[in-house]
Design an enzyme around this catalytic site. Structure first.
Site, PDB file in Angstrom:
ATOM      1  N   TYR A 124      49.978  48.018  31.527  1.00  0.00           N
ATOM      2  CA  TYR A 124      50.804  46.813  31.247  1.00  0.00           C
ATOM      3  C   TYR A 124      51.272  46.848  29.827  1.00  0.00           C
ATOM      4  O   TYR A 124      51.749  45.747  29.292  1.00  0.00           O
ATOM      5  CB  TYR A 124      49.711  45.503  31.557  1.00  0.00           C
ATOM      6  CG  TYR A 124      49.549  45.261  32.877  1.00  0.00           C
ATOM      7  CD1 TYR A 124      48.764  46.084  33.718  1.00  0.00           C
ATOM      8  CD2 TYR A 124      50.127  44.049  33.618  1.00  0.00           C
ATOM      9  CE1 TYR A 124      48.649  46.030  35.029  1.00  0.00           C
ATOM     10  CE2 TYR A 124      49.762  43.715  34.945  1.00  0.00           C
ATOM     11  CZ  TYR A 124      49.118  44.807  35.649  1.00  0.00           C
ATOM     12  OH  TYR A 124      48.902  44.438  36.916  1.00  0.00           O
ATOM     13  N   LYS A 171      38.467  55.210  37.633  1.00  0.00           N
ATOM     14  CA  LYS A 171      38.966  56.318  38.375  1.00  0.00           C
ATOM     15  C   LYS A 171      38.747  57.560  37.594  1.00  0.00           C
ATOM     16  O   LYS A 171      39.782  58.390  37.524  1.00  0.00           O
ATOM     17  CB  LYS A 171      40.595  56.111  38.928  1.00  0.00           C
ATOM     18  CG  LYS A 171      41.061  57.139  40.028  1.00  0.00           C
ATOM     19  CD  LYS A 171      40.329  56.733  41.305  1.00  0.00           C
ATOM     20  CE  LYS A 171      40.970  57.855  42.084  1.00  0.00           C
ATOM     21  NZ  LYS A 171      40.296  57.930  43.633  1.00  0.00           N
ATOM     22  N   ASP A 204      38.587  52.847  44.436  1.00  0.00           N
ATOM     23  CA  ASP A 204      38.614  52.890  45.823  1.00  0.00           C
ATOM     24  C   ASP A 204      37.409  52.438  46.632  1.00  0.00           C
ATOM     25  O   ASP A 204      37.508  51.903  47.651  1.00  0.00           O
ATOM     26  CB  ASP A 204      39.256  54.296  46.164  1.00  0.00           C
ATOM     27  CG  ASP A 204      38.751  55.512  45.761  1.00  0.00           C
ATOM     28  OD1 ASP A 204      38.087  55.537  44.691  1.00  0.00           O
ATOM     29  OD2 ASP A 204      39.153  56.373  46.149  1.00  0.00           O
ATOM     30  N   ASP A 228      43.518  43.537  37.677  1.00  0.00           N
ATOM     31  CA  ASP A 228      44.575  42.430  38.499  1.00  0.00           C
ATOM     32  C   ASP A 228      44.465  42.597  39.851  1.00  0.00           C
ATOM     33  O   ASP A 228      44.500  41.611  40.614  1.00  0.00           O
ATOM     34  CB  ASP A 228      46.002  43.154  37.985  1.00  0.00           C
ATOM     35  CG  ASP A 228      47.054  42.148  38.228  1.00  0.00           C
ATOM     36  OD1 ASP A 228      46.711  40.815  38.685  1.00  0.00           O
ATOM     37  OD2 ASP A 228      48.109  42.269  38.021  1.00  0.00           O
ATOM     38  N   ASP A 232      42.716  39.681  42.747  1.00  0.00           N
ATOM     39  CA  ASP A 232      43.301  38.822  43.986  1.00  0.00           C
ATOM     40  C   ASP A 232      42.686  39.133  45.257  1.00  0.00           C
ATOM     41  O   ASP A 232      42.499  38.496  46.107  1.00  0.00           O
ATOM     42  CB  ASP A 232      44.735  39.305  43.926  1.00  0.00           C
ATOM     43  CG  ASP A 232      45.673  38.383  43.237  1.00  0.00           C
ATOM     44  OD1 ASP A 232      45.039  37.747  42.353  1.00  0.00           O
ATOM     45  OD2 ASP A 232      46.813  38.320  43.417  1.00  0.00           O
TER      46      ASP A 232
END
Ligand code: NAI
Length: 334
Positions: A124, A171, A204, A228, A232
């Site tokens: 970002y 990751k 994942d 982010d 959600d």
């Protein structure tokens, strides 16, 4: 003397859920003055910057803001007001408590998670450029400073809230340098908190575990993009975007906002669920140590939801105003 709060009602359903939230705060006895400001598309329509300097100055002065959603144009257009605000004010931690609520239909009954998202860097950072036509590069920035700061925030939060475990999500098996640095910083900070269990998961695998056994996790700490997405995903575990609160917190100031966007599909129709912003206001009250008022609002929410009174997104039939009326009545009956 009453405290002044910067108010950013936003656009789309923002003004509707903000009006509902102010009614609930007032009914519960919160004695605030509000400095209402305009940002986003409306500020642009008035010929200005989507994030006017006056907004940033207002939050700096008051140190607290309550914010509704602001529409961000996709692709071309102005940069996200949210991202700019978080950067300008160094609101480095995004906090999203995710808890199942009685009376809110959801797949799980015992979710009680907190997502702590690094808010200032990662993908970002806005550092994108076209290398040659047809090839674009986006830079993912991970620094020792921001990774250490967010890890410390997560452990401090866990300790203050009596939580027992913090899980770093990454990751680092693929992004060995960037996510590797994030994970190293987390592990170093964890050594300062021997009273709190620390572990990590690959993103994942984490997503799979969250949709099968979310009750197994406590506090999660993630870099910006993973945070982010996972917040959600977490909202979906506990009843959706209409109920989940959020806070963006810096060293000495904080902006409290719902997780959802401006929902143009239902704006202006008295259909929005105001609970997400009301829950964010409850987080704000707790941040301001107004625990008695926060508890009054929480109790009213439980009473109303427990009685089966809900907005449409939760399978009920109440509009924004009728649902807010029910909350205000429950507070006044208390
Ligand atoms: P959205 O969150 O606005 O809507 C997604 C879906 O959830 C829609 O079907 C909407 O009707 C529903 N929904 C959202 N909030 C609800 C509520 N309180 N009550 C009932 N239903 C609700 O996400 P979308 O459509 O991707 O984004 C719309 C705009 O909002 C975009 O411009 C986006 O950039 C912006 N946005 C702003 C945010 C902020 O200011 N913090 C956060 C997320 C998106």
């Amino acid at each position: 003397m009453s405290r002044t709060i910067t108010l950013l009602p936003g656009d789309g359903i923002g003004p509707e859920v903000t009006a509902a939230t102010l009614r609930v705060l007032t009914a519960a006895g919160a004695d605030f003055e509000y400095e209402s400001m305009i940002a986003g598309a409306e500020a642009v329509a008035q010929g200005g910057d989507p994030l006017p300097d006056a907004v940033i100055e207002s939050v700096r002065r008051n140190r607290i803001a309550l914010k509704g959603p602001v529409t961000t144009p996709v692709g071309r257009g102005f940069q996200s007001v949210n991202v700019r605000l978080r950067k300008a004010l160094e609101l480095y931690a995004n906090l999203r408590p995710l808890r199942t609520l009685e009376g809110v239909p959801s797949r799980f009954e015992d979710v009680d998670l907190v997502v702590v998202r690094e808010n200032t860097e990662g993908l970002y950072s806005g550092l994108e450029h076209e290398v040659v036509p047809g090839v674009v590069e986006s830079l993912k920035i991970i620094t020792e400073k921001a990774s250490t700061r967010i890890a410390r925030f997560a452990f401090e939060y866990a300790r203050r809230q009596g939580r027992s475990r913090v899980t770093a999500v990454h990751k680092a098996n693929i992004m060995k340098l960037s996510d590797g640095l994030f994970l190293d910083c987390f592990r170093q900070v964890a050594e300062e908190y021997p009273d709190i269990q620390a572990d990590d998961r690959i993103i994942d695998n984490m997503c799979m575990q969250l949709v099968t056994h979310p009750e197994r996790f406590d506090v999660l700490v993630l870099e910006n993009l993973y945070g982010d997405i996972v917040s959600d995903l977490g909202a979906g575990l506990v009843g959706g975007l209409g109920v989940v609160p959020g806070a963006n917190i810096g060293e000495s100031m904080a902006v409290f906002e719902a997780v959802h966007g401006s929902a143009p599909d239902i704006a202006g129709q008295d259909l929005a669920n105001p609970l997400a912003l009301i829950h964010s206001a409850v987080l704000m009250l707790r941040y301001l140590k107004e625990d008695a008022i926060a508890a009054r609002i929480d109790a009213a929410i439980q009473t109303v939801l427990g009685a089966g009174q809900r907005t449409r997104d939760l399978g009920g039939d109440l509009g924004t105003s009728a649902f807010t009326d029910a909350l205000v009545a429950a507070i006044e009956a208390d």
